[in-house]
Design an enzyme around this catalytic site. Structure first.
Site, PDB file in Angstrom:
ATOM      1  CG  ASP A  53      -2.523   0.729   0.884  1.00  0.00           C
ATOM      2  OD1 ASP A  53      -2.174   1.407   0.187  1.00  0.00           O
ATOM      3  OD2 ASP A  53      -3.796   0.297   1.295  1.00  0.00           O
ATOM      4  CG  HIS A  73      -0.745   1.823  -3.261  1.00  0.00           C
ATOM      5  ND1 HIS A  73      -2.160   1.390  -2.920  1.00  0.00           N
ATOM      6  CD2 HIS A  73      -0.639   0.850  -3.990  1.00  0.00           C
ATOM      7  CE1 HIS A  73      -2.784   0.069  -3.197  1.00  0.00           C
ATOM      8  NE2 HIS A  73      -1.411   0.111  -4.311  1.00  0.00           N
TER       9      HIS A  73
END
Ligand SMILES: *[C@@H]1O[C@H](CO)[C@@H](O)[C@H](O)[C@H]1NC(C)=O
Ligand SMILES: *[C@@H]1O[C@H](CO)[C@@H](O)[C@H](O)[C@H]1NC(C)=O
Ligand SMILES: *[C@@H]1O[C@H](CO)[C@@H](O)[C@H](O)[C@H]1NC(C)=O
Ligand SMILES: *[C@@H]1O[C@H](CO)[C@@H](O)[C@H](O)[C@H]1NC(C)=O
Ligand SMILES: *[C@@H]1O[C@H](CO)[C@@H](O)[C@H](O)[C@H]1NC(C)=O
Ligand SMILES: *[C@@H]1O[C@H](CO)[C@@H](O)[C@H](O)[C@H]1NC(C)=O
Length: 387
Positions: free
Chosen positions: A211, A234
């Protein structure tokens, strides 16, 4: 006779001074091994003694060459000593499945309401995240809440079931030489999450997760991120802000000399529709991109659930600079600035941005809606900015 009393007084005063001097230079050590069995509340017992100590410099030692059974532990203050150090040189390993003691726990190691804490060491925290069933509550590895003048140095965290490090309601934090790692496919394994915190400096660290590399949430200001390598993951995100029509503020965020390798996003600001507040005075500077899917993103329509009601309000995004971006994009759309028609984004500036396609035969492009500002020496060109 009075002379003798005076001399005694001087002697007593002198010895108190000496003890004080010794205390400030030599820490009082609390080695978890001397608190009995490993994984039997030893950390908590050691902490209680340390926290109540009359020394002013105390160290909790988790020695190296040892592997410890990780149990949920709450290192809570306020404590009496003014210098607190937690030296983690051993490895802390979580159980491979939630047990009776820790089912539904939110955090593995939590530091709360502490002043002047240093958490240092060559040790590691292994959260064994892969072993946690997806449906059960997954704990964060390390939580710092309401800690001021905090330093986090040289730790490693592997496979956290959730965020690796969360920092909330903290002021003056320095984090350096930290190594965080989780598989690209592991859900919600943010590297470092910051919220309601000010004066944070994150430097010289490597973060590979499933993430966000670093996520900066509402209530945060004066955040500096320098020489971080991210990927996979991310990217570095501001937000998401304004969820459930909330008022959100983030300002004075400066990210520089960072490298993104194989991340889904590079520099991103994301806000939900319907929120209010602002994200402003944000710089991403001197960024190297290697096969990043989408390098520069502003999204005022953030909606991970696919359907979100359309609203007029938005968190205002202004004074954002992306400077010195260099490298390759996986997705043809390398830059995406998507701002709301009602609030829009102002003073958005790009300079010296050169993003090429990871596949040499392709040509990257930028999309831009309701963003206002200037682009200088930027490739691909950004349609709605003044070049
Ligand atoms: C601790 O973890 C590190 C990093 O994974 C590893 O190299 C080292 O061998 C481990 N030490 C022990 C005592 O398990
Ligand atoms: C941090 O820990 C390392 C060993 O892991 C040690 O060499 C170093 O002196 C420590 N630094 C501080 C500031 O305590
Ligand atoms: C932007 O942030 C920097 C660094 O935190 C600060 O020095 C500067 O005053 C801020 N600028 C504005 C216009 O607030
Ligand atoms: C790149 O981003 C686009 C749009 O967000 C997405 O559809 C695509 O799956 C992404 N590709 C990779 C390799 O992450
Ligand atoms: C911008 O966001 C709107 C609202 O979600 C969406 O309909 C549109 O496709 C987006 N545009 C681009 C270029 O991503
Ligand atoms: C952008 O980078 C590419 C690849 O390194 C290079 O060939 C090109 O000349 C650069 N363009 C500009 C405008 O600097």
């Amino acid at each position: 006779m009075p002379n003798l009393v005076a001399m005694l007084e001087i002697l007593v005063a002198f010895s108190i001074l000496c003890v004080a001097a010794v205390r400030s230079s030599d820490p009082q050590l609390f080695n978890v091994l001397s608190y009995g069995a490993i994984g039997d509340g030893a950390f908590g017992k050691a902490w209680d003694d340390l926290c109540g100590s009359t020394s002013n410099y105390v160290v909790l030692q988790i020695p190296n060459g040892k592997s410890f059974f990780l149990e949920p532990v709450n290192f809570k203050g306020p404590c009496k000593p003014s210098h607190l150090q937690v030296q983690i040189d051993g490895n802390l390993t979580a159980p491979t499945k939630p047990g009776d003691d820790n089912e539904g726990i939110q955090n593995w190691i939590q530091f709360v309401s502490l002043e002047g804490l240093v958490v240092n060491g060559s040790g590691s925290i292994n959260g064994q995240g892969f072993a946690w069933p997806p449906h059960c509550k997954r704990p964060t590895a390390l939580v710092f809440h309401n800690c001021n003048n905090l330093q986090i140095l040289g730790l490693q965290s592997f496979n956290s079931p959730r965020n690796h490090i969360s920092i909330s309601s903290c002021n003056y934090v320095r984090l350096s030489n930290v190594y965080l790692s989780a598989p690209e496919t592991s859900p919600n394994t943010d590297g470092i999450d910051i919220s309601e915190s000010t004066n944070i400096r994150i430097q010289e660290s490597v973060i590979s997760t499933g993430d966000d590399c670093v996520a900066i949430n509402s209530g945060s200001s004066n955040i500096n991120i320098i020489r971080i390598t991210c990927g996979p993951g991310h990217g570095i995100s501001i937000g998401s802000l304004g969820h459930h029509e909330s008022y959100a503020t983030v300002e004075d965020v400066h990210v520089s000399s960072c490298t993104f390798i194989g991340t889904q996003n590079g520099a991103r600001i994301k806000t939900w529709q319907g929120g209010s507040g602002y994200a402003r005075n944000i710089t991403f500077k001197d960024i190297i991109l290697e096969s990043v899917n989408r390098s520069i993103i502003i999204d005022q329509f953030y909606c991970p659930h696919k359907t979100c009601p359309s609203e007029r309000m938005a968190v205002k995004i202004s004074s954002v600079r992306f400077a010195g971006f260099y490298g390759t994009s996986l997705d043809r759309r390398a830059i995406s600035l998507n701002c709301s028609q009602t609030i829009g984004c102002t003073n958005i500036n790009l300079d010296n941005v050169n993003i090429t396609a990871a596949t040499p035969s392709e040509k990257p492009y930028a999309s831009c809606i309701n963003a206002h500002g200037m682009a200088y020496n930027t490739s691909p060109p950004v349609p709605c900015l003044i070049h």
